[in-house]
Design a protein around this motif. Sequence first.
Motif, short mmCIF file in Angstrom:
data_model
loop_
_atom_site.label_atom_id
_atom_site.label_comp_id
_atom_site.label_asym_id
_atom_site.label_seq_id
_atom_site.Cartn_x
_atom_site.Cartn_y
_atom_site.Cartn_z
N ASN A 86 80.39 -51.94 58.49
CA ASN A 86 79.72 -51.65 59.76
C ASN A 86 78.75 -52.78 60.10
OD1 ASN A 86 77.36 -50.35 61.38
ND2 ASN A 86 79.20 -49.13 61.73
N ALA A 91 75.71 -48.48 56.31
CA ALA A 91 76.02 -48.02 54.94
C ALA A 91 74.81 -48.10 54.02
CB ALA A 91 77.16 -48.86 54.37
N MET A 101 81.24 -45.76 47.41
CA MET A 101 82.54 -45.10 47.19
C MET A 101 83.61 -46.04 46.66
SD MET A 101 81.87 -42.13 48.14
CE MET A 101 81.20 -41.01 49.32
N GLY A 147 86.70 -50.79 55.78
CA GLY A 147 86.79 -49.48 55.14
C GLY A 147 87.47 -48.46 56.04
N GLY A 156 88.71 -45.78 65.66
CA GLY A 156 89.68 -46.67 65.02
C GLY A 156 90.82 -47.10 65.94
N PHE A 157 91.06 -48.41 66.00
CA PHE A 157 92.22 -48.91 66.75
C PHE A 157 92.78 -50.14 66.06
CE2 PHE A 157 90.42 -52.77 68.54
CZ PHE A 157 89.06 -52.52 68.58
N GLY A 206 78.77 -34.84 57.18
CA GLY A 206 79.03 -34.64 55.76
C GLY A 206 79.61 -35.90 55.15
N ILE A 207 79.92 -35.82 53.88
CA ILE A 207 80.52 -36.97 53.20
C ILE A 207 82.00 -36.69 53.02
CG2 ILE A 207 80.46 -38.43 51.16
CD1 ILE A 207 77.55 -37.70 50.83
N VAL A 208 82.80 -37.51 53.65
CA VAL A 208 84.25 -37.31 53.61
C VAL A 208 84.77 -37.81 52.27
CG1 VAL A 208 86.41 -38.08 54.65
CG2 VAL A 208 84.49 -37.42 56.10
N TRP A 332 77.69 -58.73 67.56
CA TRP A 332 78.76 -58.47 68.54
C TRP A 332 78.21 -57.75 69.76
CZ3 TRP A 332 82.74 -55.50 64.94
CH2 TRP A 332 83.30 -56.41 64.02
N TYR A 425 82.65 -49.00 72.18
CA TYR A 425 83.17 -48.50 70.89
C TYR A 425 82.01 -48.34 69.91
CZ TYR A 425 86.13 -48.39 66.68
OH TYR A 425 86.74 -48.04 65.50
N ASN A 427 81.85 -48.03 66.81
CA ASN A 427 81.92 -48.81 65.57
C ASN A 427 81.63 -50.29 65.76
OD1 ASN A 427 82.41 -46.89 63.65
ND2 ASN A 427 84.64 -47.07 63.72
N PHE A 428 81.49 -50.74 67.00
CA PHE A 428 81.15 -52.15 67.23
C PHE A 428 79.68 -52.31 67.63
CE2 PHE A 428 85.60 -54.17 68.41
CZ PHE A 428 86.03 -53.90 67.12
N THR A 464 71.73 -41.78 58.30
CA THR A 464 71.90 -43.23 58.31
C THR A 464 73.25 -43.55 58.97
OG1 THR A 464 72.80 -43.08 56.10
CG2 THR A 464 70.50 -43.68 56.27
N ASN A 465 73.28 -43.33 60.27
CA ASN A 465 74.52 -43.49 61.06
C ASN A 465 74.09 -43.60 62.51
OD1 ASN A 465 73.77 -40.79 61.71
ND2 ASN A 465 74.95 -40.05 59.97
C1 FAD Z 1 85.79 -57.75 60.20
C2 FAD Z 1 85.85 -56.41 60.88
C3 FAD Z 1 86.99 -56.02 61.53
C4 FAD Z 1 87.06 -54.80 62.17
N1 FAD Z 1 88.20 -54.46 62.81
C5 FAD Z 1 88.30 -53.25 63.38
C6 FAD Z 1 89.51 -52.83 64.00
O1 FAD Z 1 90.48 -53.56 64.03
N2 FAD Z 1 89.56 -51.60 64.53
C7 FAD Z 1 88.50 -50.76 64.50
O2 FAD Z 1 88.61 -49.65 65.00
N3 FAD Z 1 87.33 -51.12 63.94
C8 FAD Z 1 87.21 -52.34 63.39
N4 FAD Z 1 86.04 -52.73 62.83
C9 FAD Z 1 84.89 -51.85 62.92
C10 FAD Z 1 84.91 -50.81 61.81
O3 FAD Z 1 85.65 -49.71 62.25
C11 FAD Z 1 83.48 -50.37 61.46
O4 FAD Z 1 82.79 -51.49 61.01
C12 FAD Z 1 83.45 -49.28 60.41
O5 FAD Z 1 82.16 -48.74 60.36
C13 FAD Z 1 83.84 -49.80 59.06
O6 FAD Z 1 83.96 -48.78 58.13
P1 FAD Z 1 83.40 -48.95 56.65
O7 FAD Z 1 83.83 -47.79 55.84
O8 FAD Z 1 83.73 -50.32 56.15
O9 FAD Z 1 81.85 -48.86 57.01
P2 FAD Z 1 80.52 -48.68 56.17
O10 FAD Z 1 79.65 -49.81 56.60
O11 FAD Z 1 80.74 -48.50 54.74
O12 FAD Z 1 80.00 -47.33 56.80
C14 FAD Z 1 79.85 -47.18 58.18
C15 FAD Z 1 79.40 -45.78 58.54
O13 FAD Z 1 80.36 -44.84 58.11
C16 FAD Z 1 79.75 -43.85 57.32
N5 FAD Z 1 80.60 -43.51 56.19
C17 FAD Z 1 81.15 -44.37 55.31
N6 FAD Z 1 81.83 -43.67 54.39
C18 FAD Z 1 81.70 -42.37 54.69
C19 FAD Z 1 82.16 -41.16 54.12
N7 FAD Z 1 82.91 -41.15 53.03
N8 FAD Z 1 81.82 -40.00 54.71
C20 FAD Z 1 81.06 -39.97 55.81
N9 FAD Z 1 80.58 -41.09 56.39
C21 FAD Z 1 80.90 -42.26 55.84
C22 FAD Z 1 78.47 -44.49 56.81
O14 FAD Z 1 77.49 -43.53 56.56
C23 FAD Z 1 78.08 -45.37 57.94
O15 FAD Z 1 77.33 -44.64 58.87
C24 FAD Z 1 85.95 -53.94 62.16
C25 FAD Z 1 84.79 -54.32 61.50
C26 FAD Z 1 84.75 -55.54 60.87
C27 FAD Z 1 83.48 -55.96 60.20
#
Ligand code: FAD
Length: 471
Positions: A86, A91, A101, A147, A156-157, A206-208, A332, A425, A427-428, A464-465
């Motif tokens: 993220n 995280a 995890m 992740g 997610g896309f 919750g925690i998935v 970004w 989005y 996640n961005f 923390t989200n």
């Molecule tokens: C290089 C790069 C490329 C990317 N490309 C894409 C893409 O092609 N498509 C797209 O849709 N997105 C993309 N993203 C964005 C991506 O979806 C987000 O960065 C996402 O948060 C990454 O997930 P993570 O598990 O690595 O995140 P983390 O940084 O580990 O966690 C992010 C958030 O998710 C929560 N979380 C993590 N694990 C759990 C769990 N088990 N239960 C509940 N909550 C949890 C955390 O609390 C935190 O709030 C990209 C990001 C990067 C850096």
Amino acid sequence: MRARTTEGCEFDLRQEALDGLKTRLRGPVFLPGDIGYDESRTVWNSMIDRKPAVIARCIGIADVIECVQFARENELLLCMKGGGHNIAGLATADGALMLDMSLMRGVWVDPQKKVARAQPGCLLGDVDRETQVHGLAAVLGFVSLTGIAGLTLGGGFGYLTRRWGWTSDNVLGMDVVTASGRLVRASSDENADLFWGLRGGGGNFGIVTGIDYVLYPVGPEVVGGLVAWPAGEAPRVLELYRTLAETAPPELTLVALMRLAPPAPWLPTGMHGKPIVALLACHSGRPEEGEKAVASIKAFGKPIGDVLRRRPYAQLQSLLDATQPKGRRYYWKSEYVSRIEPALCEKVIEHAARIRSPHSAVILFQIGGALNRLTEEHSPVGNRDARYVLNVASSWEQAGEDAANVEWARDAWNDMKSFSTGGTYINFLTEDEGPERNQAALGKGLGRLAKVKATWDPQNLFRTNRNIKPA
Ligand SMILES: Cc1cc2nc3c(=O)[nH]c(=O)nc-3n(C[C@H](O)[C@H](O)[C@H](O)COP(=O)(O)OP(=O)(O)OC[C@H]3O[C@@H](n4cnc5c(N)ncnc54)[C@H](O)[C@@H]3O)c2cc1C
């Protein structure tokens, strides 16, 4: 040990409590100074440098439950790391108990039912690797080191989105450890409100601990890769992109990008560091059809490099990995766009010409198709009018260059945001984007999400989200 409560107040976490935590877990526990602590606490974006009080590298669901109970007993701030990708560093948090995890990376594929169950520490590449054994794939993202947990929970896309929708549209169910430390199932049959919230509402509920993905026949060979031209060709190449994307079959996903040429072996040395425009394509159907679908790209003008060809799907999924290494500085700005107008192409060219770093890019991802056919209410990820993602992706190496690179991204975004659907989005979103951006990302779903939050996490343990306050 200095730690923080959920409200952010500092307190002393007693040694006996920490010793107790160690005995309750199967996985290792790291404190500052321990080998493993820094590896666990660091995330992809090195702009983020936070120090949790204690890190638990969970091995199974029982560890996750123990951690939730420990956090509640000690009123300790809790954060969780999936792939750590993220950009806002959600995280990790100063003074928190971090659940890492990364040891929970199992993937189980049922090829008959076309379903994969994946653990929350999986990276995208883990899932692709196992599903491709059966010629199947889940709808995931473009970079294999991301992740699955954060990506799926935020929507997610990727290359398969045009055919099957957001990643979260393609989830059958999830296992979740709730704020009360219970393990529950979330699906359309069980705890449907929780399931709805998890498909876009992030880690708020919750925690998935397990995600079940619908799989589709893809590959093992597809047609995919990049073709690049000098930036002087950008007006014509972006016009080609605009027209091709409008009529492309759902199997074909097109991405346009402008940046300085990286020192990649497929690009001539003399072009390294010079401005280029490139088209990235993936045709996820039969390779013969894919070759026909991308023929006009390959035949266009005089490319300086062309690696658009038949290749294993899993390889295509990691083609961009080297451009996005962990440890660089990233910032970004993003918007959803419903159509590519010529005026937007002009702006892309203008701002790409002002790029300050060899790693930055302006990118247009095509996502329109299946996701547009579901209703806004289907899940909180919403944005059913989005057909492209505009991403101004700034990336550089030195802290001293922060201001210039952040400014470039902000300026470009300010100038192009009028092309937005008004949505973005989740996640961005970067660290400095406030609650109004949650509104842009989750829109009408926010009210319903607050109610789901009130049911499943009334004390806001999971904060923390991109936080949703309980209604
Ligand atoms: C290089 C790069 C490329 C990317 N490309 C894409 C893409 O092609 N498509 C797209 O849709 N997105 C993309 N993203 C964005 C991506 O979806 C987000 O960065 C996402 O948060 C990454 O997930 P993570 O598990 O690595 O995140 P983390 O940084 O580990 O966690 C992010 C958030 O998710 C929560 N979380 C993590 N694990 C759990 C769990 N088990 N239960 C509940 N909550 C949890 C955390 O609390 C935190 O709030 C990209 C990001 C990067 C850096």
